[in-house]
Design a protein around this motif. Structure first.
Motif, PDB file in Angstrom:
ATOM      1  N   GLU A  71       6.417  11.021  18.631  1.00  0.00           N
ATOM      2  CA  GLU A  71       5.319   9.999  17.724  1.00  0.00           C
ATOM      3  C   GLU A  71       6.265   9.355  16.578  1.00  0.00           C
ATOM      4  O   GLU A  71       5.931   8.086  16.260  1.00  0.00           O
ATOM      5  N   ARG A  72       7.047  10.113  16.118  1.00  0.00           N
ATOM      6  CA  ARG A  72       7.723   9.598  15.063  1.00  0.00           C
ATOM      7  C   ARG A  72       8.765   8.590  15.401  1.00  0.00           C
ATOM      8  O   ARG A  72       8.842   7.501  14.889  1.00  0.00           O
ATOM      9  N   GLN A  73       9.146   8.518  16.611  1.00  0.00           N
ATOM     10  CA  GLN A  73      10.176   7.555  16.972  1.00  0.00           C
ATOM     11  C   GLN A  73       9.641   6.469  17.333  1.00  0.00           C
ATOM     12  O   GLN A  73       9.886   5.101  17.302  1.00  0.00           O
ATOM     13  N   ASN A  74       8.382   6.776  17.966  1.00  0.00           N
ATOM     14  CA  ASN A  74       7.445   5.527  18.096  1.00  0.00           C
ATOM     15  C   ASN A  74       7.223   4.492  16.895  1.00  0.00           C
ATOM     16  O   ASN A  74       7.160   3.240  17.003  1.00  0.00           O
ATOM     17  N   VAL A  75       6.739   5.322  15.946  1.00  0.00           N
ATOM     18  CA  VAL A  75       6.220   4.611  14.817  1.00  0.00           C
ATOM     19  C   VAL A  75       7.672   4.005  14.094  1.00  0.00           C
ATOM     20  O   VAL A  75       7.522   2.927  13.643  1.00  0.00           O
ATOM     21  N   LYS A  80       6.626  -2.603  11.233  1.00  0.00           N
ATOM     22  CA  LYS A  80       6.638  -3.880  10.976  1.00  0.00           C
ATOM     23  C   LYS A  80       7.825  -4.217  10.062  1.00  0.00           C
ATOM     24  O   LYS A  80       8.243  -3.291   9.001  1.00  0.00           O
ATOM     25  N   LEU A  81       8.421  -5.368  10.142  1.00  0.00           N
ATOM     26  CA  LEU A  81       9.461  -5.651   9.102  1.00  0.00           C
ATOM     27  C   LEU A  81       8.763  -6.739   8.344  1.00  0.00           C
ATOM     28  O   LEU A  81       8.168  -7.724   8.617  1.00  0.00           O
ATOM     29  N   TYR A  82       9.014  -6.736   7.091  1.00  0.00           N
ATOM     30  CA  TYR A  82       8.508  -7.488   5.840  1.00  0.00           C
ATOM     31  C   TYR A  82       9.482  -8.301   5.174  1.00  0.00           C
ATOM     32  O   TYR A  82      10.629  -7.749   4.904  1.00  0.00           O
ATOM     33  N   PHE A  83       9.249  -9.583   5.248  1.00  0.00           N
ATOM     34  CA  PHE A  83      10.137 -10.542   4.510  1.00  0.00           C
ATOM     35  C   PHE A  83       9.510 -11.222   3.418  1.00  0.00           C
ATOM     36  O   PHE A  83       8.186 -11.740   3.158  1.00  0.00           O
ATOM     37  N   SER A  84      10.168 -11.428   2.231  1.00  0.00           N
ATOM     38  CA  SER A  84       9.563 -11.992   0.812  1.00  0.00           C
ATOM     39  C   SER A  84      10.008 -13.538   0.962  1.00  0.00           C
ATOM     40  O   SER A  84      11.261 -13.772   1.250  1.00  0.00           O
ATOM     41  N   ARG A 209       6.353   1.842   6.447  1.00  0.00           N
ATOM     42  CA  ARG A 209       6.817   2.790   7.508  1.00  0.00           C
ATOM     43  C   ARG A 209       6.499   4.421   7.148  1.00  0.00           C
ATOM     44  O   ARG A 209       5.781   4.904   7.874  1.00  0.00           O
ATOM     45  N   ASN A 210       6.656   4.672   5.932  1.00  0.00           N
ATOM     46  CA  ASN A 210       6.481   6.081   5.427  1.00  0.00           C
ATOM     47  C   ASN A 210       4.999   6.258   5.375  1.00  0.00           C
ATOM     48  O   ASN A 210       4.546   7.354   5.917  1.00  0.00           O
ATOM     49  N   GLU A 211       4.081   5.228   5.187  1.00  0.00           N
ATOM     50  CA  GLU A 211       2.604   5.398   5.228  1.00  0.00           C
ATOM     51  C   GLU A 211       2.212   5.734   6.741  1.00  0.00           C
ATOM     52  O   GLU A 211       1.421   6.661   6.830  1.00  0.00           O
ATOM     53  N   ASN A 212       2.947   5.160   7.483  1.00  0.00           N
ATOM     54  CA  ASN A 212       2.482   5.232   8.927  1.00  0.00           C
ATOM     55  C   ASN A 212       2.922   6.648   9.329  1.00  0.00           C
ATOM     56  O   ASN A 212       2.274   7.327  10.264  1.00  0.00           O
ATOM     57  N   LEU A 213       4.120   7.042   9.010  1.00  0.00           N
ATOM     58  CA  LEU A 213       4.754   8.300   9.496  1.00  0.00           C
ATOM     59  C   LEU A 213       3.806   9.427   8.917  1.00  0.00           C
ATOM     60  O   LEU A 213       3.425  10.602   9.648  1.00  0.00           O
ATOM     61  N   ASP A 214       3.294   9.336   7.430  1.00  0.00           N
ATOM     62  CA  ASP A 214       2.430  10.348   7.124  1.00  0.00           C
ATOM     63  C   ASP A 214       1.164  10.484   7.691  1.00  0.00           C
ATOM     64  O   ASP A 214       0.342  11.389   7.529  1.00  0.00           O
ATOM     65  N   ASN A 215       0.933   9.299   8.311  1.00  0.00           N
ATOM     66  CA  ASN A 215      -0.571   9.021   8.954  1.00  0.00           C
ATOM     67  C   ASN A 215      -0.697   9.772  10.404  1.00  0.00           C
ATOM     68  O   ASN A 215      -1.471   9.866  11.032  1.00  0.00           O
ATOM     69  N   ILE A 216       0.523  10.376  10.692  1.00  0.00           N
ATOM     70  CA  ILE A 216       0.713  10.792  12.027  1.00  0.00           C
ATOM     71  C   ILE A 216      -0.164  12.123  11.933  1.00  0.00           C
ATOM     72  O   ILE A 216       0.012  13.091  11.165  1.00  0.00           O
ATOM     73  N   ASN A 217      -1.061  12.505  12.981  1.00  0.00           N
ATOM     74  CA  ASN A 217      -2.037  13.443  13.090  1.00  0.00           C
ATOM     75  C   ASN A 217      -1.095  14.769  13.701  1.00  0.00           C
ATOM     76  O   ASN A 217      -1.003  14.740  14.578  1.00  0.00           O
TER      77      ASN A 217
END
Length: 681
Positions: A71-75, A80-84, A209-217
């Protein structure tokens, strides 16, 4: 210096043994698991050997490490890539172009306004789309992949990668818009001024990305209180093992903080009881260990180190507990003490280590059997090949017991368990570490091993070679004494190699004045020119000189003890009675005619004293019948008993009786009668 150190340790007061034992208890206490544990052993594709397991509370089912990693690898891959987006660039470029393209003298002219309008139109058209600054992250994307644009760190829109301009496309767009109204130089100037206004923002990208990783159940389902987890005899599948592991984790979480005073006190009582039994049984098996703090410290250290290594390896999931060479402990104890004591220490150390390992019953059986095999394989170590044969024997013992347990549990041996044999092979090979380890321990603790004894008993060694050349009669006497003493110790118990080596060196003090000893004389006796007191002093001096010579040549203290004690405090009877005969009315101080001692304090030293006396006396017999030899042996040994020479030797009457019988048989074999051959005339 070493001798003073050993003497200092031996004289440490008795309370220091208590202090050492307390330190041992503390060491074990801190290495033991101080929390409640999940006391079940289980493996996938194996039957559940316990009663039905009921969930004691609600708990979630944890995902496996492999599932979480997937799951971590999938995340990571789908992040998503963010550009300013920099809005200020277009305004800056407009001002720069106005200053560069429009002459200062024509700023208010119609042509200047036209140029200003065209440049503004070109820049607005380009930056309304955006020029993308290329980065390594874009190499991972396809042209149709989405990226997210940030305006003042707020997400405003998302576009495809090919929905933005690069510098090549921006140049084309400048030519399309301005080709009819601008010169080539003006177009080139605009192109040179262009700057990327869309840049990759690693901070925001990493944050989301870290927020998504932290949200892994971490959970996948749950088990309710009272639910049957597994029934007795049920073959465990992957899901069952996952649930059991989840229960184990929750069990530790719930009870980890509940290891209170009562639990700590209970654990401490177990360890104190263990140490007390260990200390008490050591005092029964080997009293000299309790008397010598070096030896007691060595035993405690061996057990503590084995426990520490067991504790450490259980923390490393990639390693198996059977990688540790547990057989090293009994082999070392056997080497420096005896086989019976080695079995006892091995048993005690394996018991305490079993608290840290899974399936403790199997662990105890395997290690105990392997240790017994190792002790047997290393008995009477005299060849280096025994080290390598012992490796094979230990590996065989491990393998047989392990496979026997597998057949007992599941009725077959699968490939996974056969692969576990590699750990037994590694462990068996690692027992070879004792070969260099023996030398280190000998030097650190003042012990002596069979390897050292073999080296010392080599008749080509420095002192023995010198003895054979300068005092050949004494050398031959020492060889005979060594054979007699070794035969007795092999029969009554003890260390045959130790008594043999001690016998070879016991008379090296005669190198000082070899001609004063009858076995080295050839007709002339220098004692004839001396008084009885002077002769006695020279004879007694061979013990003192022997000790000095041995220490000068770095002979181990255990061998020096044989030199020091082989006459005990016995009387030099020949010179004593000769003096008494010449001075019948004089008061005689018999200490002048007695050896200084001390008395033999081991079975081996006492046997050497007997062998030395009977061998020397047997040379004076006029005839060598069995009766004469038997009477001589009885007379010599009984006189030593009457003189209290064996008080500290721990010899029993049964052992004394057996020793006499062996001396009689051996001496009779040495001096047996031979037929006379015809002279051939």
């Amino acid at each position: 210096m070493k001798e003073k150190f050993y003497l200092l340790i031996k004289n440490i007061p008795q309370f220091s043994r208590l202090g050492l034992s307390i330190l041992f208890v503390a060491t074990i206490y801190f290495l033991m698991p101080q929390k409640k544990t999940f006391d079940y052993q289980y493996e996938i594709a194996r039957p559940w050997l316990y009663n039905d397991l009921i969930a004691p509370f609600d708990f979630p089912i944890y995902k496996t490490l492999e599932e979480l990693e997937e799951e971590r690898q999938n995340v990571m891959q789908s992040s998503k890539l963010y550009f300013s987006v920099n809005d200020t660039i277009v305004h800056k470029l407009k001002k720069e172009l106005e200053q560069s393209i429009i002459p200062k003298t024509e700023t208010d002219s119609i042509s200047a306004n036209r140029l200003r309008k065209v440049c503004s139109q070109i820049l607005d058209s380009i930056y309304s789309i955006g020029i993308l600054s290329w980065s390594d992250q874009l190499d991972q994307l396809e042209p149709e992949d989405q990226i997210y644009l940030l305006y003042e760190n707020k997400i405003e829109s998302q576009v495809t990668v090919d929905g933005l301009l690069n510098f090549g496309l921006a140049k084309v767009l400048v030519n399309q818009i301005g080709s009819e109204q601008l010169s080539e130089d003006q177009i080139e100037m605009i192109v040179r001024k262009l700057k990327a206004n869309v840049k990759y923002n690693p901070i925001i990208t990493e944050k989301f990305r870290n927020e998504n990783l932290d949200n892994i159940n971490p959970y996948k389902g749950a088990v309710l209180k009272g639910q049957v987890i597994v029934e007795k005899g049920e073959i465990l599948d992957e899901q069952s093992v996952k649930i059991l592991k989840s229960l184990n984790e929750e069990y530790k979480e719930k009870y980890l903080s509940k290891f209170g005073t009562a639990n700590a006190f209970g654990l401490l009582l177990i360890i104190v009881a263990y140490t007390g039994v260990l200390f008490y049984l050591i005092s029964i098996f080997n009293k000299e260990i309790i008397a010598d703090i070096r030896k007691l410290f060595f035993i405690y250290l061996l057990i503590a180190l084995q426990l520490y290594l067991t504790f450490s390896i259980t923390k490393i999931e990639q390693l198996d507990i059977y990688l540790l060479p547990f057989c090293v402990v009994p082999i070392l104890v056997k080497t420096f003490f005896n086989a019976r004591f080695a079995v006892f220490i091995s048993t005690m150390s394996v018991i305490i280590c079993s608290f840290l390992v899974p399936d403790p019953l199997k662990f105890i059986c395997m290690e105990w059997m392997a240790s017994a095999v190792a002790i047997s394989a290393y008995s009477n170590l005299q060849r280096r090949s025994q080290f390598f044969y012992s490796v094979l024997f230990i590996f065989f013992a491990y393998s047989v017991i392990h496979l026997s347990f597998e057949l007992l549990k599941v009725g077959k041996v699968n490939l996974e368990e056969l692969q576990r044999l590699k750990w037994f092979a590694f462990s068996s090979v690692l027992t070879l570490v004792i070969y260099p380890l023996m030398y280190v321990i000998e030097k650190a603790f003042g012990f002596i091993s069979d390897i050292t004894l073999l080296e010392l008993s080599d008749t080509n060694s420095k002192l023995l070679k010198r003895l054979s050349e300068e005092a050949p009669g004494t050398f031959q006497h020492s060889l005979q004494v060594a054979n007699l003493a070794e035969s007795v110790i092999q029969e009554i118990g003890g260390n045959p190699l130790l008594v043999r080596t001690g016998s070879l060196y016991h008379d090296i003090g005669k190198l000082d004045q070899p001609e004063f000893y009858s076995e080295n004389q050839h007709g002339h006796n220098p004692h004839d020119a001396l008084s009885h007191e002077e002769s006695a002093k020279i004879i007694i001096n061979h013990v003192i000189k022997g000790v000095e010579l041995a220490k000068k040549n770095n002979i181990p203290e255990q061998i020096v003890d044989f030199i020091r004690t082989h006459h005990g405090t016995s009387l030099i009877r020949y010179f004593f009675y000769s003096y008494k005969k010449e001075n019948p009315d004089a008061e005689i101080d018999d200490t002048i005619f007695r050896y200084p001692g001390p008395l033999p304090h081991s079975k081996e030293a006492a046997v050497l004293m007997m062998a030395d006396a009977v061998e020397a006396s047997s040379r004076s017999l006029s005839k060598y019948s069995y009766e004469d030899i038997s009477d001589l042996v009885e007379k010599i040994i009984e006189s030593q008993i009457d003189d209290h020479q064996f008080l500290n030797s721990h010899l029993s009457f049964k052992e004394l009786h057996r020793a006499k019988a062996i001396f009689k048989t051996k001496l009779n074999n040495i001096y047996h009668s031979r037929i006379s051959y015809p002279d051939g005339k």
